[in-house]
Design a protein around this motif. Structure first.
Motif, PDB file in Angstrom:
ATOM      1  N   SER A 123      -9.747 -10.174   9.287  1.00  0.00           N
ATOM      2  CA  SER A 123     -10.347 -11.455   8.885  1.00  0.00           C
ATOM      3  C   SER A 123      -9.381 -12.229   7.993  1.00  0.00           C
ATOM      4  CB  SER A 123     -11.661 -11.206   8.149  1.00  0.00           C
ATOM      5  OG  SER A 123     -12.649 -10.686   9.016  1.00  0.00           O
ATOM      6  N   ALA A 124      -8.709 -11.510   7.078  1.00  0.00           N
ATOM      7  CA  ALA A 124      -7.741 -12.170   6.205  1.00  0.00           C
ATOM      8  C   ALA A 124      -6.547 -12.686   7.004  1.00  0.00           C
ATOM      9  CB  ALA A 124      -7.283 -11.206   5.114  1.00  0.00           C
ATOM     10  N   MET A 125      -6.082 -11.892   7.982  1.00  0.00           N
ATOM     11  CA  MET A 125      -4.983 -12.358   8.817  1.00  0.00           C
ATOM     12  C   MET A 125      -5.388 -13.599   9.603  1.00  0.00           C
ATOM     13  SD  MET A 125      -2.982  -8.970  10.281  1.00  0.00           S
ATOM     14  CE  MET A 125      -4.279  -7.746  10.362  1.00  0.00           C
ATOM     15  N   ALA A 126      -6.607 -13.620  10.086  1.00  0.00           N
ATOM     16  CA  ALA A 126      -7.077 -14.791  10.828  1.00  0.00           C
ATOM     17  C   ALA A 126      -7.093 -16.031   9.947  1.00  0.00           C
ATOM     18  CB  ALA A 126      -8.465 -14.521  11.395  1.00  0.00           C
ATOM     19  N   ALA A 127      -7.416 -15.858   8.662  1.00  0.00           N
ATOM     20  CA  ALA A 127      -7.425 -16.991   7.738  1.00  0.00           C
ATOM     21  C   ALA A 127      -6.037 -17.571   7.549  1.00  0.00           C
ATOM     22  CB  ALA A 127      -8.001 -16.555   6.391  1.00  0.00           C
ATOM     23  N   LEU A 128      -5.001 -16.767   7.798  1.00  0.00           N
ATOM     24  CA  LEU A 128      -3.623 -17.255   7.717  1.00  0.00           C
ATOM     25  C   LEU A 128      -3.112 -17.741   9.074  1.00  0.00           C
ATOM     26  CD1 LEU A 128      -1.962 -14.505   5.478  1.00  0.00           C
ATOM     27  CD2 LEU A 128      -2.767 -16.765   4.775  1.00  0.00           C
ATOM     28  N   GLY A 129      -3.979 -17.728  10.075  1.00  0.00           N
ATOM     29  CA  GLY A 129      -3.576 -18.148  11.405  1.00  0.00           C
ATOM     30  C   GLY A 129      -2.820 -17.083  12.170  1.00  0.00           C
ATOM     31  N   LEU A 130      -2.987 -15.818  11.780  1.00  0.00           N
ATOM     32  CA  LEU A 130      -2.286 -14.722  12.426  1.00  0.00           C
ATOM     33  C   LEU A 130      -3.205 -14.034  13.431  1.00  0.00           C
ATOM     34  CD1 LEU A 130      -0.642 -13.223   9.212  1.00  0.00           C
ATOM     35  CD2 LEU A 130       0.507 -14.563  10.995  1.00  0.00           C
ATOM     36  N   PRO A 131      -2.670 -13.518  14.508  1.00  0.00           N
ATOM     37  CA  PRO A 131      -3.500 -12.826  15.498  1.00  0.00           C
ATOM     38  C   PRO A 131      -3.924 -11.451  14.984  1.00  0.00           C
ATOM     39  CG  PRO A 131      -1.194 -12.658  16.100  1.00  0.00           C
ATOM     40  CD  PRO A 131      -1.241 -13.572  14.916  1.00  0.00           C
ATOM     41  N   PRO A 132      -5.003 -10.890  15.520  1.00  0.00           N
ATOM     42  CA  PRO A 132      -5.398  -9.539  15.127  1.00  0.00           C
ATOM     43  C   PRO A 132      -4.324  -8.535  15.518  1.00  0.00           C
ATOM     44  CG  PRO A 132      -6.652 -10.288  17.028  1.00  0.00           C
ATOM     45  CD  PRO A 132      -5.895 -11.474  16.530  1.00  0.00           C
ATOM     46  N   ALA A 133      -4.128  -7.542  14.659  1.00  0.00           N
ATOM     47  CA  ALA A 133      -3.097  -6.543  14.911  1.00  0.00           C
ATOM     48  C   ALA A 133      -3.502  -5.238  14.249  1.00  0.00           C
ATOM     49  CB  ALA A 133      -1.747  -7.020  14.370  1.00  0.00           C
ATOM     50  N   PRO A 134      -3.001  -4.114  14.749  1.00  0.00           N
ATOM     51  CA  PRO A 134      -3.341  -2.832  14.137  1.00  0.00           C
ATOM     52  C   PRO A 134      -2.712  -2.679  12.758  1.00  0.00           C
ATOM     53  CG  PRO A 134      -1.699  -2.535  15.854  1.00  0.00           C
ATOM     54  CD  PRO A 134      -2.150  -3.957  15.946  1.00  0.00           C
ATOM     55  N   VAL A 135      -3.402  -1.939  11.895  1.00  0.00           N
ATOM     56  CA  VAL A 135      -2.892  -1.604  10.565  1.00  0.00           C
ATOM     57  C   VAL A 135      -2.996  -0.090  10.426  1.00  0.00           C
ATOM     58  CG1 VAL A 135      -3.085  -1.966   8.080  1.00  0.00           C
ATOM     59  CG2 VAL A 135      -3.720  -3.821   9.653  1.00  0.00           C
ATOM     60  N   GLY A 136      -1.874   0.566  10.606  1.00  0.00           N
ATOM     61  CA  GLY A 136      -1.855   2.017  10.528  1.00  0.00           C
ATOM     62  C   GLY A 136      -1.731   2.514   9.103  1.00  0.00           C
ATOM     63  N   SER A 137      -1.363   3.785   8.956  1.00  0.00           N
ATOM     64  CA  SER A 137      -1.185   4.390   7.635  1.00  0.00           C
ATOM     65  C   SER A 137       0.153   5.096   7.594  1.00  0.00           C
ATOM     66  CB  SER A 137      -2.304   5.390   7.341  1.00  0.00           C
ATOM     67  OG  SER A 137      -3.553   4.743   7.231  1.00  0.00           O
ATOM     68  N   GLY A 138       0.863   4.942   6.451  1.00  0.00           N
ATOM     69  CA  GLY A 138       2.147   5.598   6.275  1.00  0.00           C
ATOM     70  C   GLY A 138       1.998   6.995   5.712  1.00  0.00           C
ATOM     71  N   ALA A 139       3.127   7.611   5.389  1.00  0.00           N
ATOM     72  CA  ALA A 139       3.144   8.993   4.917  1.00  0.00           C
ATOM     73  C   ALA A 139       2.403   9.170   3.606  1.00  0.00           C
ATOM     74  CB  ALA A 139       4.590   9.464   4.773  1.00  0.00           C
ATOM     75  N   LYS A 140       2.375   8.141   2.765  1.00  0.00           N
ATOM     76  CA  LYS A 140       1.686   8.196   1.480  1.00  0.00           C
ATOM     77  C   LYS A 140       0.290   7.594   1.546  1.00  0.00           C
ATOM     78  CE  LYS A 140       5.343   9.794  -0.705  1.00  0.00           C
ATOM     79  NZ  LYS A 140       5.375  11.163  -1.281  1.00  0.00           N
ATOM     80  N   GLY A 141      -0.168   7.299   2.769  1.00  0.00           N
ATOM     81  CA  GLY A 141      -1.473   6.685   2.929  1.00  0.00           C
ATOM     82  C   GLY A 141      -1.463   5.179   2.807  1.00  0.00           C
ATOM     83  N   GLU A 142      -0.274   4.612   2.607  1.00  0.00           N
ATOM     84  CA  GLU A 142      -0.161   3.165   2.455  1.00  0.00           C
ATOM     85  C   GLU A 142      -0.375   2.472   3.797  1.00  0.00           C
ATOM     86  OE1 GLU A 142       3.962   4.367   3.755  1.00  0.00           O
ATOM     87  OE2 GLU A 142       2.297   5.220   2.593  1.00  0.00           O
TER      88      GLU A 142
END
Length: 220
Positions: A52-71
């Motif tokens: 939803s926040a990305m859409a507010a910036l005009g960005l398309p939906p995209a996956p958000v994974g997790s890194g080694a530290k959980g980031e």
């Protein structure tokens, strides 16, 4: 609520209910294979907020994974942060051309156990907390400090790519302006050609939730 403590070009989205109908990308499903139900709810809802926040910036939906530290692993050109606590989930996103990193955190506005206060603070902070409690007794300041230190780490890690302990930064709060400063007690990362020694952020308490945020602007 989170948008109120974010810069205008950082988009925030939050919810007090789980967004169980939010779509999950195949790249994200791998992180949910062993997840218990409450963890799946947190993961799916915060990713829904992030999109939803990305859409507010005009960005398309995209996956958000997790890194080694959980980031969170943001798509190219994006930086941001996510948080969750009992009854609240949120995300904040910026284009990386505007901000190097963003950190947000949410906690229930409740007293922090004394042993936790001792663990996360240095002596100067404990004295500061006592003075804040004297002048502004309606705020659980130790919980605000704990949340702010979580936010400091979330803003720090994308810049430094290394651990920052609770006692590696000393925080001071302006209770009237709703701001705080984190003085780094260890060498900071080099940002835009300068080694940083401090970070500044905003905080608020509303509807029983402590919110804190830091956004590290390019060219600061």
């Amino acid at each position: 609520m989170i948008q109120q403590i974010l810069p205008p070009v950082v988009a925030g989205a939050d919810t007090t209910a789980d967004l169980l109908d939010s779509p999950v990308f195949p790249e994200e499903e791998a992180y949910l294979e062993q997840a218990v139900e409450y963890r799946r709810r947190e993961f799916v809802t915060t990713r829904g907020c992030a999109r939803s926040a990305m859409a507010a910036l005009g960005l398309p939906p995209a996956p958000v994974g997790s890194g080694a530290k959980g980031e969170p692993r943001w798509p190219a050109g994006v930086t941001g942060s996510m948080t969750h606590c009992d009854g609240y989930r949120a995300a904040a996103v910026s284009r990386s051309r505007d901000y190097h990193s963003v950190g947000i955190d949410a906690e229930r506005h409740e007293p922090l156990p004394a042993e936790v206060v001792e663990y996360v603070t240095v002596a100067e902070e404990r004295a500061h907390l006592r003075e804040l409690a004297r002048t502004h007794p309606h705020v659980h300041w130790a919980t605000v400090l704990f949340s702010a230190k979580e936010t400091v780490y979330k803003a720090w890690y994308p810049l430094a790519r290394r651990w920052l302990g609770f006692r590696d930064a000393r925080l001071t709060f302006d209770p009237d302006a709703g701001t705080y400063t984190a003085r780094l007690l260890v060498p900071g990362p080099v940002v835009d050609g300068t080694r940083i020694g401090w970070l500044t952020g905003h905080w608020s308490v509303r509807d029983g939730i402590v919110l804190t945020a830091i956004a590290v602007r390019r060219g600061r």
